[in-house]
Design an enzyme around this catalytic site. Sequence first.
Site, PDB file in Angstrom:
ATOM      1  CB  SER A 760      -0.956  -0.028   1.188  1.00 46.03           C
ATOM      2  OG  SER A 760      -1.929   0.957   1.058  1.00 46.03           O
ATOM      3  CG  ASP A 837      -6.949  -1.947  -4.035  1.00 43.27           C
ATOM      4  OD1 ASP A 837      -7.696  -1.275  -3.303  1.00 43.27           O
ATOM      5  OD2 ASP A 837      -5.752  -2.161  -3.778  1.00 43.27           O
ATOM      6  CG  HIS A 870      -5.769  -1.900  -0.246  1.00 46.44           C
ATOM      7  ND1 HIS A 870      -4.983  -1.508  -1.311  1.00 46.44           N
ATOM      8  CD2 HIS A 870      -5.143  -1.449   0.862  1.00 46.44           C
ATOM      9  CE1 HIS A 870      -3.938  -0.839  -0.866  1.00 46.44           C
ATOM     10  NE2 HIS A 870      -4.003  -0.789   0.441  1.00 46.44           N
TER      11      HIS A 870
END
EC number: 3.4.14.5
Length: 909
Positions: A760, A837, A870
Amino acid sequence: MRVGSRINDEEAMPLTAPESRARDSIDSSSTASISLTLVEGASHATTEPSKPAHNHNGRAQGNYAEKYRDDLEEDWEEDNYIPSNGKSNQRRTLIVFWLLVALCVGGWAVAFLFFVTSPGNKTSTSPHSGSNSPEGDVTKPGIPATGKKIPLDDAIGGVWSPAEHTISWITGAKGEDGLLLQKSEGGTGPYLHVEDVRNIHGTQSNNNSIVLMKESVFFVNDERISPEKVWPSPDLKTVLAMTREKKNWRHSFTGLYWLFDVETQTAQPLDPDAPNGRIQLATWSPTSDAVAFTRDNNLYIRNLTSKSVKAITTDGGTNLFYGIPDWVYEEEVFEGNCATWWSLDGKYISYLRTNETLVPEFPIDFYLSSPPGYSPKPNEESYPYVQQIKYPKAGAPNPTVNLQFYDVEREESFSVDVKDTLKDDDRLIVEVIPGSKGKVLVRETNRESYIVKVAVIDANKREGKIVRSDNIDEIDGGWVEPSHTTTYIPADPSAGRPDDGYIDTVIHEGYIHLAYFTPLENPKPKMLTTGKWEVVAAPSGVDLKNNVVYFVATKESPIDRHVYSVKLDGSELQMLKDSDKSAYYDVSFSHGAGYMLLKYQGPQIPWQKLISSPSNADNYIEILEENKKLAKLSNEFSLPSLHYSTINVDGFELPVVERRPPNFDETKKYPVLFQLYGGPGSQTVNKKFLVNFQTYVASSLGYIVVTVDGRGTGFNGRKFKCIVRRNLGHYESHDQIQAAKAWGKKPYVDKTRMAIWGWSYGGFMTLKTLEQDAGETFQYGMAVAPVTNWRYYDSVYTERYMHMPQNNEGGYENASISNATNLSQNTRFLIMHGSADDNVHFQNTLTLLDKLDILGVHNYDMHVFPDSNHGIYFHHAYKMVHQRKYFNLSFLGHGFFSFYSNFLPIRSF
């Protein structure tokens, strides 16, 4: 992309952190990495419980949905490696080439087989033992012994997660403190009951014990109901129960709601006229006589004296939300699903009206799954399900929000105009704190999060005013983040509090500290804490009887956490007695702060205990968890030793933790993996006990694993954190490179085998570091779900640190991953991303791939995880992420990337 204490695992600290849940196990491997990943996967059965994909159930699909295929692209031009001097020469050259390939791969296989079959080593010392000062080496190297290596499955599957008990504190009907809401386990005793903390095991008779639900099921019109979540009313006479939960976003869900009567042990639908209507949120009135709830984005109220439901709003729908947040407010502002607040006397309901009309939509494609109940149109079964999300990217229109009020007695809604508030298109309402006598505190910021205003609204008089206004840009050039811990302090002249007030966190001399504002309109607070340290998510609890405030802070060191108390007048600041000097504590207080659940989280084996607070003369203590199983496990396996220190870069002291392999030998040369997150205000280097992928790499792959909290991270003061404003990635990557160069000079480090990885924001940082380094220091990198262009991330998070793109074009250009030439100078790198995502959109990775293609960059690999969000866990993807990292680190650890770097990209779709 919220960060903070809720984040426990470094790799799971996303721009919005993936939830810390157990992931699916994996039963198939990428064909491109099968020679390595199955060696590990075959020898260790996973213990991970299954987990559904994000908000989607699998629809009709074949075996292809259970497998992943790495497609090796072999578009090489023949004249790149075969001389064009005749067929025989070509054939001869091909034979020589493939013989060399076979020899290299064969040699690697022998070396790797020797590596994975060699016996592990056991350390008899705790992996977190020794002094825990942030300065210098603080842990002893592992003592040579024979022990087991940690399997990858165990490291990522929750086997090493400390057992932890969650306490549901509840206030008694007459204000009694120290009560717990408990569910029976194993079918023994009443299903739901209230128990005094001093009788947590229910072995004694206690006047405070109350049975709420005798059985775990109830019946309504012959329908068997099994509650999944429960919320007792404040008077403990009714239980609000929810069934058939369906997950929405990270915090939000819908369900069917029921009112369960404690006396008769019977139930009825919350809305008798729509028992099957899916409700998004329901909240009790403080007076226990009503429930406010949102359904289909409209707000309703049900008075318990009537079976009818009254609509408070009627125009809610696709673009209008009442009483609940939209995606960006849920994710970045409230960190929850609630935008409804009752006044303390139950006379008013404050609720947020959110208008998304101007917010652009972003499509999320699902190729293998779709929401429950979704049926494609005839002959359209082969098309992906497309979910449209109202997602405001940086610079795009935000949802507009307004605070509305509902007068319960008069049954009317109204709004209150406040002078000098921010304009609708430049306002974020970030916190609402109900008070007494119709008073409400409202905190708002501008969309770039440097103007902060606090208003006091009087719902009785239907008027309000701004009582505080700060320009953070003028104070230190930084920003303000949403707060969720501001605490209302009611007046009590008998206790020395003549006026209402509130406790807030403020910037004081470059650090975050506690301040007490009283009366409500007073903009000048009484500082409760000061110094070169910071309070954390404070206050944690307030004892109003004794005017004592409890909080967690970094007073001992930035990487420690301790519990402190201070009087409301700012006197008697003290640490909780019997605390280890160097440790990481967390705490949960009863509503009256007379009792606490104290959680020791490291560096030794974590434990939990219930104790009476220092301001309570009860002197109660109960050991709740000692984690004996975890302690036994740590003595059976080879764990790395942890060494905490700081490194000076440009005059800033950066916290560092180095994980050294068991049987560490300073005369040997070790490969090094840098693991990072690095998001603004985050912290990865701390004293928590943690066994994860980094532990596995150090323990079982023989790496040194280093984590550096560079500039921009939290708890080292505002100057340390806010320097990254307007230029994300610049200072952070510089700090990682300088730290890596310093490690490369150590006698036990092989500077030709240095890698870096992150997820991330950490994925963004990995790519930015590789881009800035251009192969000078790091040879290899692995980026999971990375941001590559901050224009593609959500407006609330991005503009807080970068301003709007219109106001910082150069900063956005500098912060993007755009220098493909520099990336080509690295030996090799890997990018992984989930196609669904909803947080860091797959768009980020695709645009980077386009840049690489344009310049003909070949030295990378790519793995896409279909329908994963995610967190990347759909169809066992989470384990595959770590297997791919393991595969590549094994390559690097044995020096094979110098050969492998000439291969064309491996893209796994």
